[in-house]
Enzyme design. Structure first.
Site, PDB file in Angstrom:
ATOM      1  N   ASP A  75       0.823  -1.213   0.000  1.00 51.46           N
ATOM      2  CA  ASP A  75       0.000   0.000   0.000  1.00 51.46           C
ATOM      3  C   ASP A  75       0.854   1.258   0.000  1.00 51.46           C
ATOM      4  OD1 ASP A  75       0.756  -0.920   2.601  1.00 51.46           O
ATOM      5  OD2 ASP A  75      -0.697   0.406   3.551  1.00 51.46           O
ATOM      6  N   GLU A 140      -0.029  -1.422   5.746  1.00 52.64           N
ATOM      7  CA  GLU A 140       1.027  -0.895   6.626  1.00 52.64           C
ATOM      8  C   GLU A 140       0.869   0.578   6.907  1.00 52.64           C
ATOM      9  OE1 GLU A 140       4.730   0.813   8.089  1.00 52.64           O
ATOM     10  OE2 GLU A 140       3.715   1.361   6.245  1.00 52.64           O
TER      11      GLU A 140
HETATM   12 ZN   LIG Z   1       6.638   2.259   4.134  1.00 51.35          ZN
END
Ligand SMILES: [Zn+2]
Length: 394
Positions: A75, A140
């Site tokens: 992401d 994340e």
């Molecule tokens: Zn990162």
């Protein structure tokens, strides 16, 4: 092979895995295709719906030895497209070889560099003792709750038998590579300041505004001290001091009504050297001193995570360190200023090093015009080839 690596990097960058509501399916397809081209098995696991974890595995000659995990997140953070020189998901290469795209530094580069290093080693018929798992995780950038945080609790993860992990670092503007062995602890909270409401023309006691003023003073004075510490000691980096920022302020209905509550949002990042209990009592004392009934609502309150040991007991570290030395690369050891997925691994006692092989590059993660030069990118693949040959043969 260099051309293929750059094309794969561009193709990956063109998949807009941008928050919020990410569709990871094109990413899954892309990585399945990569695994196929490497002749390696690929497992897709969903801890949470729509949030795939992709593991590409290269089995070693001694598959029962603890494995090496090469982790990256798929992401990326949002963009302000009108502030970019080139479209942020075009992966345009300019005349200097700079590849512009969101994720070019953080951290699609690293994911592709892992795979391209494996491709080169396999091409040269290199075999490794330890199994290598290349993992691609979601979520994340918003805390990893739907990604690594869940994944490390699964049977599938336990079966990977991870002995050592590499994960993301940060670019370095000079020649020296930055290597991260720990992270600050993240605490984010809302300070609820209730008080006497009434007409804005009066001078009432116990108002929300007075409490807010006291707290903002305390946090700001503390912030100024930490800033001074950082500025006056050249050996310190941002990861060595406590950062405090007032990030949200809410409350009030109209300008002539004293509100019944103000809420202050605070983001703090606490270095590994600070005792968390002491920090918590400092905050509670400030709240008590500020006035009646002020209370703390924690949004994120991470436990202290141990740092990865950097001594002779950590064979992976000694081998990482000597590889960089053999390559003539200089490095600086640091505590990561923000949070990464490494903390979930360190919490389990797995040694993890944050390292993105990006030097001589402006730090542009989460910024406009994020780019990575193709030569730096290709050099990184060479560095991983050496690292894997060393570390996976311990
Ligand atoms: Zn990162």
């Amino acid at each position: 092979m260099d051309q293929l690596a750059i094309e794969n990097f561009q193709e990956y960058l063109r998949i807009p895995t941008v928050h919020p509501d990410i569709n990871y399916e094109p990413c899954v397809k892309f990585l399945e295709k990569q695994a196929e081209s490497l002749g390696l098995p690929c497992v897709i696991h969903y801890c949470k719906p729509k949030n795939p974890i992709i593991i590409i595995t290269w089995i070693g000659n001694e598959p029962s030895s603890p494995s090496i995990l090469l982790n990256s997140h798929m992401d990326v953070v949002p963009v302000f497209a009108d502030k970019w020189k080139y479209k942020p998901f075009d992966a345009h290469i300019d005349e200097n070889g700079n590849i512009y795209a969101r994720g070019s530094q953080d951290m699609k580069c690293v994911g592709i560099q892992y795979l391209e290093a494996v491709r080169r080693l396999k091409f040269h018929n290199v075999t490794l003792k330890r199994t290598i798992h290349v993992s691609f995780v979601p979520d994340e950038e918003v805390g990893g709750v739907l990604g690594m945080d869940e994944f490390v609790r699964t049977d599938l993860f336990r079966k990977l038998n991870v002995g050592f992990a590499l994960d993301e670092g940060i670019a370095s503007p000079n020649d020296v590579f930055r290597v991260f062995y720990g992270e600050r602890t993240i605490w984010q909270f809302k300070l609820h300041c209730p008080g006497q409401t009434g007409h804005g023309a009066l001078l009432l006691d116990n108002t929300a505004g007075e409490k807010v003023r006291y707290l903002i003073d305390k946090f700001s004075d503390f912030r100024a001290e930490e800033k001074k510490k950082l500025e006056t000691n050249a050996s310190l980096t941002i990861g060595d001091v406590t950062t405090v920022n007032i990030t949200t302020l809410k409350g009030g209905v109209q300008t002539n009504v004293i509100p019944e509550e103000f809420i202050i949002g605070v983001d703090t990042r606490i270095p590994v050297t600070v005792n968390l209990n002491e920090w918590e009592s400092t905050i509670s004392n400030w709240c008590k001193e500020s006035g009646r009934d002020v209370w703390i609502e924690f949004v994120r309150k991470h436990p202290a995570t141990p740092v990865t040991k950097l001594d002779a007991t950590n064979i992976y570290w000694t081998s990482f360190q000597s590889t960089l030395k053999d390559l003539g690369l200089s490095m600086k050891l640091e505590i990561f200023p923000a949070g990464t997925d490494s903390r979930f691994l360190r919490e389990l006692g797995i040694p993890a090093i944050g390292f993105s092989p990006i030097n001589n590059t402006p730090i542009l993660l989460h910024d406009h015009n994020e780019f990575l030069n193709s030569n730096i990118f290709l050099r990184g693949i060479e560095i991983y080839c050496k690292l894997l040959t060393k570390i996976a043969n311990i």
